[in-house]
Scaffold this motif. Structure first.
Motif, mmCIF file in Angstrom:
data_model
loop_
_atom_site.group_PDB
_atom_site.id
_atom_site.type_symbol
_atom_site.label_atom_id
_atom_site.label_comp_id
_atom_site.label_asym_id
_atom_site.label_seq_id
_atom_site.Cartn_x
_atom_site.Cartn_y
_atom_site.Cartn_z
ATOM 1 N N PRO A 290 0.836 -1.202 0.000
ATOM 2 C CA PRO A 290 0.000 0.000 0.000
ATOM 3 C C PRO A 290 0.870 1.250 0.000
ATOM 4 C CG PRO A 290 0.061 -0.954 2.188
ATOM 5 C CD PRO A 290 0.793 -1.910 1.298
ATOM 6 N N TRP A 291 0.318 2.351 -0.528
ATOM 7 C CA TRP A 291 1.110 3.561 -0.751
ATOM 8 C C TRP A 291 0.255 4.797 -0.492
ATOM 9 C CZ3 TRP A 291 1.118 6.667 -5.603
ATOM 10 C CH2 TRP A 291 2.170 7.592 -5.659
ATOM 11 N N MET A 292 0.816 5.755 0.242
ATOM 12 C CA MET A 292 0.116 7.010 0.485
ATOM 13 C C MET A 292 0.718 8.133 -0.354
ATOM 14 S SD MET A 292 -1.066 8.740 4.084
ATOM 15 C CE MET A 292 0.555 9.079 4.750
ATOM 16 N N GLY A 293 2.034 8.102 -0.572
ATOM 17 C CA GLY A 293 2.678 9.074 -1.451
ATOM 18 C C GLY A 293 3.086 10.369 -0.787
ATOM 19 N N VAL A 294 3.781 10.251 0.358
ATOM 20 C CA VAL A 294 4.246 11.457 1.059
ATOM 21 C C VAL A 294 5.691 11.269 1.505
ATOM 22 C CG1 VAL A 294 1.959 12.145 1.886
ATOM 23 C CG2 VAL A 294 3.368 10.599 3.271
ATOM 24 N N TYR A 295 6.370 12.396 1.702
ATOM 25 C CA TYR A 295 7.681 12.407 2.355
ATOM 26 C C TYR A 295 7.457 12.912 3.768
ATOM 27 C CZ TYR A 295 9.416 12.131 -2.443
ATOM 28 O OH TYR A 295 9.647 11.747 -3.742
ATOM 29 N N ILE A 296 7.959 12.176 4.754
ATOM 30 C CA ILE A 296 7.689 12.543 6.147
ATOM 31 C C ILE A 296 8.982 12.611 6.944
ATOM 32 C CG2 ILE A 296 5.322 11.649 6.272
ATOM 33 C CD1 ILE A 296 6.414 9.041 7.321
ATOM 34 N N GLN A 297 8.955 13.411 7.983
ATOM 35 C CA GLN A 297 10.066 13.469 8.910
ATOM 36 C C GLN A 297 9.542 13.712 10.315
ATOM 37 O OE1 GLN A 297 11.511 17.482 6.940
ATOM 38 N NE2 GLN A 297 12.563 17.258 8.899
ATOM 39 N N THR A 298 10.265 13.181 11.283
ATOM 40 C CA THR A 298 9.842 13.289 12.674
ATOM 41 C C THR A 298 9.928 14.734 13.148
ATOM 42 O OG1 THR A 298 10.600 11.031 13.121
ATOM 43 C CG2 THR A 298 10.296 12.483 15.023
ATOM 44 N N MET A 299 8.902 15.175 13.836
ATOM 45 C CA MET A 299 8.897 16.526 14.398
ATOM 46 C C MET A 299 9.856 16.614 15.583
ATOM 47 S SD MET A 299 6.963 18.806 12.937
ATOM 48 C CE MET A 299 6.739 19.955 14.290
ATOM 49 N N ASN A 300 10.436 17.799 15.780
ATOM 50 C CA ASN A 300 11.239 18.079 16.961
ATOM 51 C C ASN A 300 11.011 19.527 17.371
ATOM 52 O OD1 ASN A 300 12.966 19.721 15.277
ATOM 53 N ND2 ASN A 300 14.033 17.840 14.651
ATOM 54 N N SER A 301 11.596 19.924 18.458
ATOM 55 C CA SER A 301 11.356 21.264 18.987
ATOM 56 C C SER A 301 11.836 22.355 18.030
ATOM 57 C CB SER A 301 12.043 21.428 20.347
ATOM 58 O OG SER A 301 13.429 21.135 20.246
ATOM 59 N N GLU A 302 12.938 22.093 17.301
ATOM 60 C CA GLU A 302 13.462 23.087 16.365
ATOM 61 C C GLU A 302 12.506 23.292 15.189
ATOM 62 O OE1 GLU A 302 17.412 23.810 13.544
ATOM 63 O OE2 GLU A 302 17.367 22.180 15.014
ATOM 64 N N LEU A 303 11.989 22.177 14.639
ATOM 65 C CA LEU A 303 11.026 22.272 13.549
ATOM 66 C C LEU A 303 9.738 22.958 14.012
ATOM 67 C CD1 LEU A 303 11.175 18.850 11.629
ATOM 68 C CD2 LEU A 303 11.546 21.131 10.666
ATOM 69 N N ALA A 304 9.285 22.583 15.200
ATOM 70 C CA ALA A 304 8.061 23.170 15.734
ATOM 71 C C ALA A 304 8.208 24.677 15.899
ATOM 72 C CB ALA A 304 7.712 22.523 17.069
ATOM 73 N N SER A 305 9.394 25.120 16.345
ATOM 74 C CA SER A 305 9.640 26.550 16.526
ATOM 75 C C SER A 305 9.632 27.285 15.185
ATOM 76 C CB SER A 305 10.982 26.743 17.235
ATOM 77 O OG SER A 305 11.293 28.113 17.358
ATOM 78 N N GLN A 306 10.262 26.664 14.156
ATOM 79 C CA GLN A 306 10.305 27.277 12.831
ATOM 80 C C GLN A 306 8.918 27.407 12.212
ATOM 81 O OE1 GLN A 306 13.006 24.900 10.540
ATOM 82 N NE2 GLN A 306 14.843 25.615 11.628
ATOM 83 N N LEU A 307 8.056 26.403 12.502
ATOM 84 C CA LEU A 307 6.714 26.406 11.932
ATOM 85 C C LEU A 307 5.698 27.132 12.807
ATOM 86 C CD1 LEU A 307 6.627 22.663 10.739
ATOM 87 C CD2 LEU A 307 6.896 24.692 9.299
ATOM 88 N N GLY A 308 6.176 27.612 13.965
ATOM 89 C CA GLY A 308 5.276 28.342 14.865
ATOM 90 C C GLY A 308 4.278 27.448 15.564
ATOM 91 N N LEU A 309 4.647 26.184 15.792
ATOM 92 C CA LEU A 309 3.755 25.242 16.454
ATOM 93 C C LEU A 309 4.037 25.199 17.950
ATOM 94 C CD1 LEU A 309 4.006 22.289 13.889
ATOM 95 C CD2 LEU A 309 2.242 24.057 14.018
ATOM 96 N N LYS A 310 2.994 24.959 18.735
ATOM 97 C CA LYS A 310 3.125 24.914 20.186
ATOM 98 C C LYS A 310 3.693 23.573 20.648
ATOM 99 C CE LYS A 310 -0.754 28.068 20.955
ATOM 100 N NZ LYS A 310 -2.104 28.229 21.577
ATOM 101 N N SER A 311 3.462 22.519 19.873
ATOM 102 C CA SER A 311 3.894 21.178 20.261
ATOM 103 C C SER A 311 4.806 20.576 19.195
ATOM 104 C CB SER A 311 2.671 20.271 20.472
ATOM 105 O OG SER A 311 3.070 18.935 20.687
#
Length: 384
Positions: A290-311
């Motif tokens: 089965p296939w969804m067709g996305v590129y994914i990466q694990t979230m971390n505090s640095e990514l969350a800060s760059q994206l303006g996310l609280k978590s």
């Protein structure tokens, strides 16, 4: 007088006890000495060594298992066609270039090389399991059965490069001995195993060892293996595709990889992995994923800060493939997947493992965070 008599009685009792204890100790010591001397004398008289009391596995068990399983192990020889591209030095000559015009200065040369590996029969009508890399690119495959000098031609029924598995078929004209796939979940680290194969072309070589670890991820050249069994049973080039057996003669793994930088470390594909795709390989010639067709990466505090996310929980979609099931469902780059079918996502591997456990056509529900708000998106999985 009575006191004197009492003292004599006590003294006699003590002396009697000491004599009895000495006799007992002497008897015990004598018994041990006699047993030891008798064993050594018996060994000397019969010309055999005294067996160690700490032998972990009886040699008879291993020998019996090998006798029972070895006839189902085969040697595989292949003819592989390779093409080499090289620059023709004549094109450095202006006269040569003028004569032949603007043709490409590169030439191709075809070579046929020989390959070798192992495999084992899994059915009486001639289906054989081996590694995909043993037969990859082969223009001719020959299988040698135990006790037969003339090989049988084989054809590839199905293969999967990702799992490094292939199923071959031979027509022997009679029923063949075969091995049963066991349950690798039942084997524990430290249990004894037997590897049979053809390392360096040495037919039906047997090595023994223990399971050193389970669930090992290993990368060999450009192939990424997951969840391998690790063993210290000697596995060398030519062992690939051969069985890793428990002491009951069941296949608990397929020998597949050698760690060239270490001594005594080999790896095998777990039997349960094989069983989960064997029907697909035989009936469809491939493994349907089965296939969804996305590129994914694990979230971390640095990514969350760059994206303006609280978590920093979940996994980030770093890309969505055009025309994929994910794109058709409305997923976008920058979305953060928080849950999949109400299961919390802690890293990117959670999504990968979940998708691999599903079938083509299954619908999955994602809880996604986008631009500060959450929404639910349903994706229908397609064939990869």
């Amino acid at each position: 007088m009575l006191r004197e008599k009492s003292m004599k009685t006590t003294l006699i009792a003590i002396l009697g006890a000491l004599v009895l204890e000495a006799a007992l100790l002497g008897g015990i010591f004598l018994s041990f000495s006699n047993d030891s001397n008798d064993s050594v004398a018996a060994a000397a008289n019969t010309g055999t060594a005294v067996k160690s009391a700490v032998s972990p596995v009886g040699t008879d068990i291993i020998a019996d298992t090998v006798d029972k399983t070895s006839p189902a192990v085969v040697k595989i020889e292949t003819q592989i066609k390779t093409t080499t591209r090289y620059y023709d030095p004549f094109f450095n000559d202006p006269f040569f270039r003028e004569f032949f015009g603007s043709k490409s200065p590169y030439r191709e040369k075809s070579n046929v090389t020989e390959g070798m590996g192992s495999g084992f029969i899994i059915s009486e009508d001639g289906y054989i399991l081996t590694n995909e890399h043993v037969v990859s690119g082969a223009i001719e495959i020959n299988v040698y059965l135990t006790g037969q000098k003339k090989p049988l031609p084989a054809k590839v029924i199905g293969s999967d490069a990702e799992l490094d598995l292939a199923v071959l078929k031979v027509d022997a004209g009679s029923k063949l001995p075969y091995l049963k796939l066991g349950n690798d979940q039942n084997i524990r680290v430290g249990e004894w195993v037997i590897a049979i194969g053809n390392p360096y072309g040495l037919d039906h070589t047997v090595t023994t060892g223990v399971i050193s670890a389970k669930g090992r991820p290993v990368q060999v050249e450009n192939r990424q293996y997951k969840n391998l069994l690790q063993t210290d049973a000697s596995i060398n080039p030519g062992n690939s595709g051969g069985p890793l057996l428990n002491l009951s003669g069941e296949v608990i793994g397929i020998n597949t990889a050698v760690n060239a930088s270490a001594q005594g470390i080999g790896f095998a594909i777990p039997a349960n992995t094989v069983k989960s795709v064997l029907k697909n390989l035989i009936e469809d010639g491939k493994v349907t994923r089965p296939w969804m067709g996305v590129y994914i990466q694990t979230m971390n505090s640095e990514l969350a800060s760059q994206l303006g996310l609280k978590s920093s929980q979940g996994a980030l979609l770093s890309g969505v493939m055009t025309g994929s099931p994910a794109a058709k469902a409305g997923l976008q780059q920058g979305d953060v997947i928080l849950k999949i079918n109400n299961q919390q996502i802690t890293d990117a591997s959670d999504i990968t493992d979940f998708i691999q456990s599903k079938k083509v056509g299954d619908k999955i529900t994602l809880l996604v965070e986008r631009n500060g708000s959450q929404k639910t998106i349903t994706v229908t999985l397609a064939e990869k």
